[in-house]
Design a protein around this motif. Structure first.
Motif, PDB file in Angstrom:
ATOM      1  N   THR A 148      -2.323   3.497   0.659  1.00 16.49           N
ATOM      2  CA  THR A 148      -3.364   2.074  -0.664  1.00 16.49           C
ATOM      3  C   THR A 148      -1.725   1.609  -1.196  1.00 16.49           C
ATOM      4  O   THR A 148      -1.148   0.475  -1.468  1.00 16.49           O
ATOM      5  CB  THR A 148      -4.080   2.433  -1.935  1.00 16.49           C
ATOM      6  OG1 THR A 148      -5.132   2.800  -1.007  1.00 16.49           O
ATOM      7  CG2 THR A 148      -4.481   0.900  -2.371  1.00 16.49           C
ATOM      8  N   TYR A 149      -1.154   3.113  -2.177  1.00 16.31           N
ATOM      9  CA  TYR A 149      -0.095   2.701  -2.545  1.00 16.31           C
ATOM     10  C   TYR A 149       1.340   2.181  -2.273  1.00 16.31           C
ATOM     11  O   TYR A 149       1.892   1.149  -1.878  1.00 16.31           O
ATOM     12  CB  TYR A 149       0.729   4.127  -3.347  1.00 16.31           C
ATOM     13  CG  TYR A 149       1.560   4.469  -3.718  1.00 16.31           C
ATOM     14  CD1 TYR A 149       1.814   3.446  -5.051  1.00 16.31           C
ATOM     15  CD2 TYR A 149       2.493   5.757  -4.027  1.00 16.31           C
ATOM     16  CE1 TYR A 149       3.690   3.458  -6.375  1.00 16.31           C
ATOM     17  CE2 TYR A 149       3.429   5.345  -4.921  1.00 16.31           C
ATOM     18  CZ  TYR A 149       3.882   4.316  -5.708  1.00 16.31           C
ATOM     19  OH  TYR A 149       5.708   4.194  -6.226  1.00 16.31           O
ATOM     20  N   TYR A 150       1.867   3.175  -0.963  1.00 12.99           N
ATOM     21  CA  TYR A 150       2.103   2.396   0.720  1.00 12.99           C
ATOM     22  C   TYR A 150       2.243   1.078   0.536  1.00 12.99           C
ATOM     23  O   TYR A 150       3.130   0.287   0.376  1.00 12.99           O
ATOM     24  CB  TYR A 150       2.602   3.401   2.003  1.00 12.99           C
ATOM     25  CG  TYR A 150       3.228   3.797   2.578  1.00 12.99           C
ATOM     26  CD1 TYR A 150       4.622   3.923   2.690  1.00 12.99           C
ATOM     27  CD2 TYR A 150       3.011   2.165   3.770  1.00 12.99           C
ATOM     28  CE1 TYR A 150       5.684   3.266   3.517  1.00 12.99           C
ATOM     29  CE2 TYR A 150       3.587   1.758   4.742  1.00 12.99           C
ATOM     30  CZ  TYR A 150       5.579   2.328   4.366  1.00 12.99           C
ATOM     31  OH  TYR A 150       6.001   2.408   5.713  1.00 12.99           O
ATOM     32  N   GLY A 151       0.781   0.287   1.005  1.00 12.02           N
ATOM     33  CA  GLY A 151       1.114  -0.647   1.437  1.00 12.02           C
ATOM     34  C   GLY A 151       0.608  -1.720   0.572  1.00 12.02           C
ATOM     35  O   GLY A 151       1.436  -2.773   0.194  1.00 12.02           O
ATOM     36  N   ILE A 152       0.766  -1.172  -0.915  1.00 11.21           N
ATOM     37  CA  ILE A 152       1.275  -2.441  -2.068  1.00 11.21           C
ATOM     38  C   ILE A 152       2.569  -2.520  -2.766  1.00 11.21           C
ATOM     39  O   ILE A 152       3.131  -3.506  -2.427  1.00 11.21           O
ATOM     40  CB  ILE A 152       0.249  -1.524  -3.111  1.00 11.21           C
ATOM     41  CG1 ILE A 152      -1.133  -1.779  -3.420  1.00 11.21           C
ATOM     42  CG2 ILE A 152       0.794  -2.691  -4.708  1.00 11.21           C
ATOM     43  CD1 ILE A 152      -1.762  -1.057  -4.195  1.00 11.21           C
ATOM     44  N   ILE A 153       3.556  -0.952  -2.269  1.00 12.06           N
ATOM     45  CA  ILE A 153       4.601  -1.567  -2.731  1.00 12.06           C
ATOM     46  C   ILE A 153       5.673  -1.951  -1.440  1.00 12.06           C
ATOM     47  O   ILE A 153       6.627  -2.019  -1.362  1.00 12.06           O
ATOM     48  CB  ILE A 153       5.531   0.173  -3.028  1.00 12.06           C
ATOM     49  CG1 ILE A 153       5.401   0.952  -1.815  1.00 12.06           C
ATOM     50  CG2 ILE A 153       4.795   0.402  -4.671  1.00 12.06           C
ATOM     51  CD1 ILE A 153       6.194   2.396  -2.649  1.00 12.06           C
ATOM     52  N   LYS A 154       5.258  -1.849  -0.729  1.00 14.45           N
ATOM     53  CA  LYS A 154       5.666  -2.292   1.013  1.00 14.45           C
ATOM     54  C   LYS A 154       5.308  -3.421   1.466  1.00 14.45           C
ATOM     55  O   LYS A 154       4.553  -3.438   1.701  1.00 14.45           O
ATOM     56  CB  LYS A 154       6.340  -1.511   1.461  1.00 14.45           C
ATOM     57  CG  LYS A 154       6.885  -1.505   3.405  1.00 14.45           C
ATOM     58  CD  LYS A 154       6.491  -0.845   4.369  1.00 14.45           C
ATOM     59  CE  LYS A 154       7.937  -1.413   5.502  1.00 14.45           C
ATOM     60  NZ  LYS A 154       7.253  -0.576   6.467  1.00 14.45           N
ATOM     61  N   GLU A 155       6.671  -4.799   1.323  1.00 12.37           N
ATOM     62  CA  GLU A 155       5.867  -6.218   1.951  1.00 12.37           C
ATOM     63  C   GLU A 155       5.712  -6.830   2.822  1.00 12.37           C
ATOM     64  O   GLU A 155       6.374  -5.654   3.717  1.00 12.37           O
ATOM     65  CB  GLU A 155       7.314  -7.003   0.958  1.00 12.37           C
ATOM     66  CG  GLU A 155       7.138  -8.541   1.600  1.00 12.37           C
ATOM     67  CD  GLU A 155       8.639  -8.814   1.680  1.00 12.37           C
ATOM     68  OE1 GLU A 155       8.608 -10.613   1.604  1.00 12.37           O
ATOM     69  OE2 GLU A 155       9.745  -8.390   1.157  1.00 12.37           O
ATOM     70  N   VAL A 167      -2.616  -2.796   5.063  1.00 14.68           N
ATOM     71  CA  VAL A 167      -2.386  -1.449   5.105  1.00 14.68           C
ATOM     72  C   VAL A 167      -3.253  -0.644   3.799  1.00 14.68           C
ATOM     73  O   VAL A 167      -4.200  -0.138   3.489  1.00 14.68           O
ATOM     74  CB  VAL A 167      -0.951  -0.455   5.157  1.00 14.68           C
ATOM     75  CG1 VAL A 167      -1.224   0.779   4.319  1.00 14.68           C
ATOM     76  CG2 VAL A 167      -0.773  -0.728   6.200  1.00 14.68           C
ATOM     77  N   ALA A 168      -2.740  -1.367   2.564  1.00 12.30           N
ATOM     78  CA  ALA A 168      -3.620  -1.342   1.417  1.00 12.30           C
ATOM     79  C   ALA A 168      -4.859  -2.380   1.501  1.00 12.30           C
ATOM     80  O   ALA A 168      -5.924  -0.700   0.882  1.00 12.30           O
ATOM     81  CB  ALA A 168      -2.475  -2.170   0.354  1.00 12.30           C
ATOM     82  N   THR A 169      -5.445  -2.635   2.144  1.00 10.73           N
ATOM     83  CA  THR A 169      -6.574  -2.947   1.643  1.00 10.73           C
ATOM     84  C   THR A 169      -7.506  -2.466   2.630  1.00 10.73           C
ATOM     85  O   THR A 169      -8.537  -1.630   1.902  1.00 10.73           O
ATOM     86  CB  THR A 169      -6.992  -4.732   2.404  1.00 10.73           C
ATOM     87  OG1 THR A 169      -6.475  -4.711   3.529  1.00 10.73           O
ATOM     88  CG2 THR A 169      -6.627  -5.567   1.561  1.00 10.73           C
ATOM     89  N   VAL A 170      -7.135  -1.885   3.768  1.00 15.11           N
ATOM     90  CA  VAL A 170      -8.354  -0.349   4.927  1.00 15.11           C
ATOM     91  C   VAL A 170      -8.650   0.935   4.002  1.00 15.11           C
ATOM     92  O   VAL A 170      -9.277   0.647   3.647  1.00 15.11           O
ATOM     93  CB  VAL A 170      -7.642  -0.960   5.911  1.00 15.11           C
ATOM     94  CG1 VAL A 170      -6.298  -0.151   5.840  1.00 15.11           C
ATOM     95  CG2 VAL A 170      -9.389  -0.195   6.763  1.00 15.11           C
ATOM     96  N   ASN A 171      -7.077   1.004   2.977  1.00 13.14           N
ATOM     97  CA  ASN A 171      -7.006   2.322   2.533  1.00 13.14           C
ATOM     98  C   ASN A 171      -7.788   2.376   1.244  1.00 13.14           C
ATOM     99  O   ASN A 171      -8.011   3.015   0.619  1.00 13.14           O
ATOM    100  CB  ASN A 171      -5.402   2.894   2.641  1.00 13.14           C
ATOM    101  CG  ASN A 171      -5.547   3.021   4.023  1.00 13.14           C
ATOM    102  OD1 ASN A 171      -6.038   4.290   4.436  1.00 13.14           O
ATOM    103  ND2 ASN A 171      -4.284   2.962   4.737  1.00 13.14           N
ATOM    104  N   GLY A 172      -7.778   0.802   0.095  1.00 13.37           N
ATOM    105  CA  GLY A 172      -8.445   0.768  -0.934  1.00 13.37           C
ATOM    106  C   GLY A 172      -9.519   1.133  -0.434  1.00 13.37           C
ATOM    107  O   GLY A 172     -10.416   1.754  -1.174  1.00 13.37           O
TER     108      GLY A 172
END
Length: 258
Positions: free
Chosen positions: A79-86, A91-96
């Motif tokens: 989730t963190y990776y999906g947030i910081i990478k444009e 990735v961020a939503t499904v892992n969140g």
């Protein structure tokens, strides 16, 4: 075809990607990504039946807590990776979503642990991995690393933890072989881990992302092994009955760090 092209363009804009990102063989990559996200959600929801049993019996019995603790850590980092990478909002939503679900699972393990000693060990693992390790990873990548170096380092870490997540059910596989019973290795969790590893390995091959291929390829192999064990022992007569009273449950619920 025009409507499908429009849909691809919308997905690209949501993710901040240039058009054509998923053009590796027409719309194959797009379809694989969508399928991968759906299967990932199913992986997170697969143990619902197991936890309904835990709540109903008011005991975690011999179910493993480590896979859920590892998955919570893994989902948090992705989730963190999906947030910081444009361009990685999906990735961020499904892992969140996974973070929320896994946090509920881990909480139920703490509430319904059959002995105080098991509860204390579970708290220790959660504190070490989901609080301490996660906090250290976020702080180091935020304070010590910048730009692409931060993203690459976090990507390597996430890939390594993906392998740990896929490998964590090995303790359950040991229980299956020892007891000759699949009662405490949920079929649907193994099945969806198998599917998840397979679909994301396919995507990694299509886009030639070998860092993504290694952990998910490992998950595909381990998921296959779990299904093979299930096929072998699903009708086998258990060799022995393990119980809370003799302390054997504790050994299988949280395996030794050695």
């Amino acid at each position: 075809m025009e409507s499908l092209s429009l849909f691809v363009g919308v997905i690209d804009r949501i993710n901040g990607r240039k058009a054509g990102k998923y053009s590796c063989g027409g719309f194959v990559c797009l379809l694989v990504v969508v399928a991968g996200n759906i299967i990932s959600v199913l992986v997170f929801l697969a143990p619902v039946g197991t936890f309904w049993r835990i709540v109903k019996n008011r005991s975690t019995e011999e179910f493993e807590s480590l896979p859920y603790i590892c998955t919570l850590l893994n989902s948090s980092l992705w989730t963190y990776y999906g947030i910081i990478k444009e361009g990685e909002i999906l990735v961020a939503t499904v892992n969140g979503f996974g973070v929320v679900v896994e946090a509920i699972y881990v909480t139920l393990f703490l509430v319904y642990a059959p002995t105080r000693r098991i509860r204390v060990k579970t708290v220790g693992l959660v504190s070490l991995l989901d609080v301490g390790f996660l906090g250290a990873a976020v702080l180091v990548t935020r304070l010590a690393l910048k730009g692409d170096t931060r993203i690459d380092a976090l990507g390597f870490l996430c890939s390594a933890l993906n392998i740990v997540m896929y490998g964590s059910p090995l303790a359950a596989m040991k229980t299956v072989v020892t007891t000759k019973s699949v009662e405490f290795m949920p079929f649907f969790l193994s099945f969806f881990l198998f599917l998840n590893g397979g679909i994301w390995t396919l995507y990694a091959v299509l886009v030639r992302d070998y860092f993504l291929a290694v952990p998910n390829g490992t998950g595909f192999v381990l998921g296959t092994a779990q299904l093979v064990l299930y096929a072998i022992y699903r009708n086998a007569k258990p060799s022995k009955k393990l119980s809370i009273e003799d302390g054997s449950q504790e050994e299988h619920l949280i395996p030794s760090s050695s």
